[in-house]
Design an enzyme around this catalytic site. Structure first.
Site, PDB file in Angstrom:
ATOM      1  N   ASP A 122       0.870  -1.168   0.000  1.00  0.00           N
ATOM      2  CA  ASP A 122       0.000   0.000   0.000  1.00  0.00           C
ATOM      3  C   ASP A 122       0.909   1.220   0.000  1.00  0.00           C
ATOM      4  OD1 ASP A 122      -2.087   2.012   0.859  1.00  0.00           O
ATOM      5  OD2 ASP A 122      -3.270   0.192   1.155  1.00  0.00           O
TER       6      ASP A 122
ATOM      7  N   ASN B  55      -6.569  -5.190  -5.033  1.00  0.00           N
ATOM      8  CA  ASN B  55      -7.583  -4.530  -4.216  1.00  0.00           C
ATOM      9  C   ASN B  55      -7.408  -3.017  -4.166  1.00  0.00           C
ATOM     10  OD1 ASN B  55      -9.621  -4.355  -1.874  1.00  0.00           O
ATOM     11  ND2 ASN B  55      -7.736  -3.536  -0.966  1.00  0.00           N
TER      12      ASN B  55
ATOM     13  N   TYR C 183     -15.133   7.000 -10.764  1.00  0.00           N
ATOM     14  CA  TYR C 183     -15.108   5.747  -9.989  1.00  0.00           C
ATOM     15  C   TYR C 183     -15.963   4.678 -10.664  1.00  0.00           C
ATOM     16  CZ  TYR C 183     -15.373   2.574  -6.005  1.00  0.00           C
ATOM     17  OH  TYR C 183     -15.300   1.457  -5.190  1.00  0.00           O
TER      18      TYR C 183
ATOM     19  N   LYS D 236     -14.245   1.295 -12.370  1.00  0.00           N
ATOM     20  CA  LYS D 236     -14.587  -0.052 -11.919  1.00  0.00           C
ATOM     21  C   LYS D 236     -15.183  -0.878 -13.060  1.00  0.00           C
ATOM     22  CE  LYS D 236     -13.121   0.056  -7.690  1.00  0.00           C
ATOM     23  NZ  LYS D 236     -11.879  -0.692  -7.348  1.00  0.00           N
TER      24      LYS D 236
END
Length: 255
Positions: free
Chosen positions: A38, A91, A160, A164
């Site tokens: 991350d 993720n 967004y 996605k």
């Protein structure tokens, strides 16, 4: 069904909190050697602390998923150290602190930054991991999208929802490209889960009436948890899912 990942090397991006943390801990609890990354160093430290408290082994590394050189170095480095890359969970993503605004108020930089972390990051990690999986003749790539990629985003953020949806398209394309090497590529599309500071703020903005409407729109009449998302990822990464690829699994309480 006994799902185990003994001897497997697993990469989880966006592991500083929420879904990524739950996924990393779930794999480690089932015997995997987990490499969690991350850009949030403090969050990664907390992930490592929670793993150690549970006597689990999770290696944490700060990596910017939009930096091709950093991604390649990270993946190649752990492959050299372990001899393998078995599972990749893309993720990392999110809205980067943005909120819904009218279309004409969205800057090019805001649009591109959301695409970079949600789509480019998944592409770069898959690109780096694929050669190692091909050599082994086995691999699992699981991308984490959102119900926003299948319909309309509750956030109202155009980039967004679009990013996605693009990630879901990437999933299907890579599934067909990589399948001949025994590599499956699937996608988990979570519904609304209170999993990080952003979703907590979103939940609070709904107010009591909005929260009630959201719950009433779910077949199960309750919100899920990060563990619900982790369990779906574990299935896609398992041996039992070996003839499933190019699929999107909605984990949303029944919207």
């Amino acid at each position: 069904m006994n799902v185990t990942f003994e001897g497997r090397t697993v990469i989880v991006t966006g592991a500083a909190h929420g879904f990524g943390r739950a996924i990393a801990l779930a794999f480690a609890a089932r015997g995997a050697q987990v490499y969690a990354c991350d850009v949030n160093a403090d969050g990664l430290s907390e992930t490592a602390r929670l793993a150690a408290h549970a006597d689990l082994k999770v290696h944490t590394h700060p990596v910017d998923v939009t930096d091709r050189a950093a991604v390649t170095a990270f993946v190649d480095g752990l492959a050299a150290a372990t001899g393998r890359v078995d599972v990749l969970v893309n993720n990392a993503g999110g809205v980067l602190g943005q909120v819904g605004r009218p279309l004409e108020e969205v800057s090019e930089a805001d649009w591109r930054s959301i695409f970079a972390v949600n789509v480019d990051g998944a592409f770069l990690f898959a690109q780096a991991a694929a050669p190692h999986m091909k050599r082994a003749g086995w691999g699992r790539i699981v991308n984490i999208s959102s119900g926003a990629g299948l319909g309309v985003s509750l956030t109202g953020i155009q980039a967004y929802a679009s990013a996605k949806a693009a990630q879901i398209g990437l999933t299907r394309q890579l599934a067909h490209e990589l399948g001949q090497w025994g590599i499956t590529v699937n996608n988990v599309a979570p519904g609304f889960v209170r999993s990080n500071p952003t979703t907590e703020r979103q939940w609070e903005r709904y107010g009591e009436e909005g929260q009630r409407r959201l719950l009433d729109g779910l077949a199960l009449r309750r919100l899920g948890s990060p563990d619900d998302i982790a369990h779906a990822v574990l299935f896609f990464a398992s041996e039992q899912a070996g003839w499933i690829t190019g699929q999107v699994l909605s984990v949303d309480g029944g919207r």
